[in-house]
Design a protein around this motif. Structure first.
Motif, PDB file in Angstrom:
ATOM      1  N   TRP A   5       0.821  -1.209   0.000  1.00 33.10           N
ATOM      2  CA  TRP A   5       0.000   0.000   0.000  1.00 33.10           C
ATOM      3  C   TRP A   5       0.857   1.261   0.000  1.00 33.10           C
ATOM      4  N   PRO A 126      -1.477   2.927   5.247  1.00 29.43           N
ATOM      5  CA  PRO A 126      -2.236   1.672   5.377  1.00 29.43           C
ATOM      6  C   PRO A 126      -3.237   1.662   6.531  1.00 29.43           C
ATOM      7  N   GLY A 138      -9.928  -0.602   1.541  1.00 35.00           N
ATOM      8  CA  GLY A 138      -8.521  -0.247   1.394  1.00 35.00           C
ATOM      9  C   GLY A 138      -8.205   1.133   1.934  1.00 35.00           C
TER      10      GLY A 138
END
Length: 294
Positions: A5, A126, A138
């Protein structure tokens, strides 16, 4: 997974900034990103005062408005006879100072300070998640930056010819009936939105590096705009990936390492570029001289 990420966020920021940076470099407006990154501070504070929340979308709207105000004032001062660099300096320092005053006046009871606004930390990406209907989809930064990158790609693809002509020859664009002012403010609006969207990832100051350095490096490698854009995106993405692993190795700032790698790539290309390099043309000239002597 966190590594993925973080790297993806860095790549999205690099690509978003690199695309627009090519047009800024060609128009000799590279430092406009620096001006926008500072002058949007009053917009962020005013958006917070009116909304009472630090929601990113609301702050982004406030900052984008002040980004366009910045561009308009710079253009107005320049048309009034002020040199472009002086106009940029006057506008962004004045608006940034106003933002600092507002922060000092209204941030005593809330966490809204210069570090919060101007210095992002990509390592935290993240953990700041986006949920839709109770479903985690996400990191929020990935979706925001992905949307900004998509917006820039769509607009530049639709009006590539107009942006290209305006960048190389505004007078010819005006003669051809292209609304130069419209595309100028459209480009600056994209720069404003991209700059603000990248605040929480790499910080406003480091966004300037991603706007300028990959595009300037790509400029040394080709004389075609389409290739320059792709080279710039590739160099920016490479800087993000190498910079991340370099920061892990050195236990240093991730964003700082990304810009450092971008700077190193620029120096390498500056030295070795076949057309604009410092070392390569001299070696070529030396070889030609040697062959002529024989």
């Amino acid at each position: 997974m966190n590594d993925f990420w973080i790297i993806l966020t860095g790549v999205l920021v690099a690509c978003s900034c690199s695309i627009l940076g090519c047009f800024l470099v060609l128009r000799r407006m590279a430092m406009i990103g620096d001006a926008i990154s500072h002058s949007v501070l009053p917009g962020i504070v005013i958006a917070f005062l009116f909304s009472g929340t630090k929601e990113s979308l609301i702050m982004m709207l406030g900052a984008a408005v002040f980004g366009l105000i910045t561009v308009y004032l710079i253009q107005w001062f320049h048309q009034s006879g002020v040199q472009s660099d002086a106009a940029i300096g006057v506008v962004f320092t004045a608006l940034f100072a106003v933002g600092v005053v507002l922060v000092s006046m209204y941030s005593r009871q809330v966490h809204l300070d210069l570090d919060h606004v101007l210095f992002g930390e990509i390592m935290f990406v993240p953990w700041e998640r986006l949920t839709v209907g109770g479903v985690d989809i996400g990191p929020r930064a990935v979706w925001v930056l992905g949307g900004v990158l998509t917006l820039s790609c769509v607009l530049i693809s639709l009006f590539y010819k107009q942006f290209k002509i305006c960048a190389f020859d505004p007078a010819m664009a005006a003669a051809a009936g292209i609304p130069v002012a419209l595309f100028h403010y459209l480009l600056m609006g994209l720069v404003s939105v991209t700059t603000v969207a990248s605040f929480e990832s790499v910080g406003a100051i480091l966004v300037v590096g991603l706007l300028v350095v990959p595009a300037a490096t790509a400029y040394l490698l080709t004389e075609r705009l389409s290739r320059m854009i792709f080279y710039s995106m590739g160099l920016g993405s490479l800087s993000a990936v190498i910079g991340y692993y370099g920061s892990v190795l050195l236990d240093a700032s991730i964003a700082g390492c990304m810009i450092t790698v971008a700077g190193i790539l620029f120096v390498i290309v500056l030295l070795l570029s076949p057309t604009h390099g410092v070392v390569w043309p001299k070696l070529k000239q030396k070889r030609i001289s040697s062959e002529e002597a024989l």
